[in-house]
Design a protein around this motif. Structure first.
Motif, short mmCIF file in Angstrom:
data_model
loop_
_atom_site.label_atom_id
_atom_site.label_comp_id
_atom_site.label_asym_id
_atom_site.label_seq_id
_atom_site.Cartn_x
_atom_site.Cartn_y
_atom_site.Cartn_z
N LEU A 76 1.01 5.73 -5.33
CA LEU A 76 1.28 5.61 -4.03
C LEU A 76 0.19 4.17 -3.13
O LEU A 76 0.61 3.91 -2.38
N LEU A 77 -0.68 3.35 -4.11
CA LEU A 77 -1.33 2.52 -3.36
C LEU A 77 -0.37 1.22 -3.80
O LEU A 77 0.04 1.08 -3.15
N LEU A 293 1.00 6.49 13.88
CA LEU A 293 -0.25 7.00 13.97
C LEU A 293 -0.30 8.72 13.42
O LEU A 293 -1.09 9.30 12.29
N ALA A 294 1.17 9.36 13.64
CA ALA A 294 1.25 10.32 12.98
C ALA A 294 1.63 10.62 12.04
O ALA A 294 1.49 11.24 10.72
N SER A 295 2.38 9.45 11.55
CA SER A 295 2.47 8.93 9.52
C SER A 295 1.50 9.19 8.65
O SER A 295 1.61 10.20 7.35
N LEU A 296 0.66 8.94 9.24
CA LEU A 296 -0.33 8.22 8.54
C LEU A 296 -1.49 9.85 8.43
O LEU A 296 -1.34 10.07 6.66
N PHE A 297 -1.64 10.80 9.39
CA PHE A 297 -1.68 12.16 9.53
C PHE A 297 -1.19 13.18 8.21
O PHE A 297 -1.49 13.49 7.49
N LEU A 302 0.90 15.90 3.56
CA LEU A 302 1.88 16.04 3.03
C LEU A 302 1.36 16.07 0.64
O LEU A 302 1.58 17.08 0.03
N PHE A 303 1.19 14.46 1.05
CA PHE A 303 0.34 13.61 -0.37
C PHE A 303 -0.81 14.98 -0.83
O PHE A 303 -1.09 15.10 -2.39
N PHE A 423 2.21 3.24 6.48
CA PHE A 423 1.17 4.50 6.89
C PHE A 423 0.86 6.23 6.38
O PHE A 423 0.19 6.37 6.24
N ARG A 424 2.10 6.54 5.88
CA ARG A 424 2.65 7.59 5.60
C ARG A 424 2.24 7.55 4.36
O ARG A 424 0.83 8.38 3.92
N SER A 425 2.25 6.58 3.35
CA SER A 425 2.02 5.92 2.18
C SER A 425 0.40 5.66 2.19
O SER A 425 -0.49 6.02 1.09
N LEU A 426 0.25 4.86 2.86
CA LEU A 426 -1.79 4.94 3.27
C LEU A 426 -2.04 6.04 3.82
O LEU A 426 -3.27 6.00 2.29
N GLY A 427 -1.49 6.75 4.21
CA GLY A 427 -2.27 7.94 4.53
C GLY A 427 -2.52 9.43 2.98
O GLY A 427 -3.99 9.65 3.06
N GLY A 428 -0.92 8.73 2.56
CA GLY A 428 -1.58 9.96 0.95
C GLY A 428 -2.54 9.28 0.07
O GLY A 428 -2.75 9.63 -1.13
#
Length: 647
Positions: A76-77, A293-297, A302-303, A423-428
């Motif tokens: 993920l990183l 921002l929503a993708s981050l959360f 999700l992950f 941002f989605r991957s960062l959140g995950g």
């Protein structure tokens, strides 16, 4: 630019040669997508195929919960750090070559991972896999946006969702079967994606042919370095906090401070870069800022949610890797149904926000109910919760990307798409790291709390099974100890889902403020072709007076008023652009008529008769936009999106 076709209007791309370039047919799109979807399948498979095998992999390699978390986090990183770079490169280089390069990187990482002799080598190989997987995930969205208009994209996003679902459900099942097959073993879980990647390379070579913009490019390597360094430092902190050192310690202050400094340097570099990896001006658009921002959360929910399913079924319920994959089918079924159905309905109606909000509610509800998990929770209840979660994910992921792509100019499609994915991957990545550490603490808490219920001999066995930091082999434990440990894992993983539910709720609250903007009806390639001609044609017609014969033609047209061409002109944030100039010209560049946009963004022109015309829209502070419209009915409606100058 935005085009919303009603009766009598068809938008076409016009390359520099001047000949019309009709949008791609469904058959052409599907041929081009075939190799792309196969590559995306590889990227998803690399994560899911090892999910149910990880407890066995980590056990064989002598790792513990920290290694388990890092095998997931490392991939993920790499995805997080590389996604913006792949997206920016897609705005500058051949998308086909980039996709093929990502497949090669992915294959190298898979080969090294399959040969790994220890957890450290495996984690390093997962980083290489993630670099390739990040390219495949980001470029799939970029290529889709280039070929297909936002209005039609819902239908094809359904194919992406279906691919995601098949790879997600097929991966764990395939990984479980491979792991449980004695003559194969878990290493083939890491090799299995290589044949798919090689086939995808060949198919892409034959089917994916997109025009390449020839221009001078400057890759923002400094930006790529500093964003990667900032993310890496942050993840190192959250991974080892509460394990190697306390949450509040000098190590925490040092790592968090370093991450903040690196992030600030990254922001400064982006303001100076000629071709920033993440154009900061994109965040002036409220939709892009809120969607990111929503993708981050959503990424955290999700992950962090899905990664712990395999641990629950194998370590809290004692299921085999194969059965662990079977048990997660309700989640995948929900994702498959919601992504395909919502995509087709969005294509028909052009409305997407309702699906986004519904998905947020379902995702939050599914995670909150999963917070009640225990080792002996009835499976029917678990299946219902996973189905709710899958439905929510299917309605949320693609639509956050879709609403972002609908707000940007063609030359920003790659950067905007990869920003949301970043941002989605960062959140995950952050979520998995933090919650992996929390899970270790919670399991230890419940184990210590209940160990006194065991007999003294069993307590000695329990102390040995839970010591050493390695994942236990439940099959080797006495029944009382096994039940004790399963209970600790079940309760601890239930707590993880309970902690994630409020994060999904925050994502839902953020999406409430995203304003629904009608989906454009022209693809990225069509818009790019129109934009390429806009400046030329605008120059050609600037200052040309209205010819007398054009005025006469309008006066003599049926109904004495001609055929109305009307619509609205708006900026990227959906606000109207009053006093913009709208000019209707003949294909040869002769001005027919022009009008000024009203305060509410509306305009009306009169075409002298049936035929093809060029509509040019210009305003101070915006790039001029041009499109070709075909007037063959009583009225034409044509909306325009003006974008700020790039750079």
């Amino acid at each position: 630019m935005t085009t919303t076709p009603k009766a009598g209007v068809r938008a076409h791309a016009r390359p520099r040669g001047g000949s019309p370039d009709a949008p791609m047919t469904h058959a052409q799109i599907m041929r081009a997508l075939s190799g792309l979807l196969l590559g995306l399948f590889c990227a998803i498979l690399s994560s899911t195929v090892v999910t149910n095998a990880l407890p066995r992999i980590i056990g064989d390699l002598g790792g513990g919960q920290s290694a388990y978390t890092w095998v997931v986090t490392a991939s993920l990183l790499a995805v997080t750090a590389s996604t913006p770079l792949w997206g920016k490169l897609a705005d500058q280089f051949s998308k086909k070559i980039l996709v093929q390069s990502a497949l090669v990187v992915y294959s190298i990482g898979s080969l090294v991972a399959g040969l790994a002799p220890n957890p450290a080598t495996l984690i390093t190989a997962r980083v290489i896999q993630g670099l390739g997987g990040g390219g495949l995930s980001a470029l799939a969205q970029v290529v889709l946006a280039a070929m297909i208009s936002p209005r039609e994209r819902g239908r094809y996003s359904g194919y992406l969702g279906a691919t995601f679902a098949v790879a997600t459900v097929g991966g764990p099942l395939l990984g479980g079967v491979i792991t449980d097959t004695s003559w194969l073993g878990w290493r083939w879980c890491l090799f299995v994606g290589i044949p798919f990647a090689l086939v995808a390379l060949v198919v892409l070579q034959r089917t994916l042919n997109l025009p390449v913009a020839k221009r001078d490019v400057k890759v923002d390597w400094a930006g790529a370095f500093f964003v990667s360094a900032a993310v890496c430092t942050l993840l190192i902190w959250v991974t080892f906090a509460d394990d190697k050192y306390a949450w509040l310690s000098w190590q925490t202050y040092t790592l968090v401070g370093a991450s903040i400094v690196l992030a600030l340097i990254f922001l400064f570099v982006e303001t100076k870069a000629a071709e920033p990896i993440i154009p900061l001006r994109l965040f002036r658009n409220p939709t892009i800022a809120l969607a990111s921002l929503a993708s981050l959360f959503v990424g955290i929910a999700l992950f962090a949610g899905t990664v712990f399913f395999s641990q629950y079924f194998q370590l809290a319920r004692g299921d085999s890797p194969t059965m662990s994959g079977v048990m997660t089918i309700p989640f995948i079924a929900g994702l498959f149904v919601s992504s395909t159905v919502s995509g087709r309905v969005i294509t028909r109606t052009g409305k997407w926000k309702g699906w986004l909000l519904t998905g947020g509610v379902l995702l939050t509800a599914g995670l909150a109910l999963l917070g009640m998990l225990r080792y002996d929770t009835p499976y029917l209840f678990i299946a219902l919760c996973m189905a709710l979660m899958g439905l929510g994910v299917g309605m949320t992921l693609q639509n956050l990307v879709l609403c972002t792509q609908n707000q940007v100019a063609p030359n920003d499609l790659g950067a905007a798409s990869s920003t949301v994915t970043f941002f989605r991957s960062l959140g995950g990545a952050v979520g998995v790291s933090v919650l992996g550490s929390v899970l270790t603490t919670r399991i230890g808490h419940y184990a210590r709390e209940t160990v006194t219920q065991l007999s003294p001999p069993d307590q000695a066995v329990a102390a040995k099974a839970s010591g050493g930091g390695q994942l236990p082999d439940l099959a080797l434990l006495p029944a009382p100890v096994r039940t004790w440990l399963e209970s600790a894992y079940g309760h601890g993983i239930g707590d993880i889902f309970m902690y994630v539910a409020p994060v999904a709720l925050i994502a839902f609250l953020v999406t409430l403020f995203i304003k629904e903007v009608p989906l454009r009806a022209s693809s990225g390639l069509v818009q790019a072709a129109e934009a390429a001609q806009a400046a030329e044609t605008a120059e050609a017609v600037a200052g040309i007076p209205v010819p007398a014969e054009a005025v006469d033609a309008v006066a003599q047209a049926p109904g004495a008023e001609g055929i109305p061409v009307r619509g609205r002109v708006r900026a990227a944030g959906s606000e109207p652009v009053p006093r913009a100039a709208v000019t209707l010209t003949s294909p040869e560049g002769r001005q027919v008529t022009r009008a000024e946009v009203q305060a509410d963004g509306s305009y009306t022109l009169q075409a002298p008769g049936f035929g093809r015309y060029v509509l040019i829209t210009s305003a101070d502070g915006y790039q001029p936009q041009e499109s070709t419209i075909v007037v063959d009915d009583e009225s034409v409606v044509h909306d325009v999106l003006l974008t700020a100058p790039t750079g």
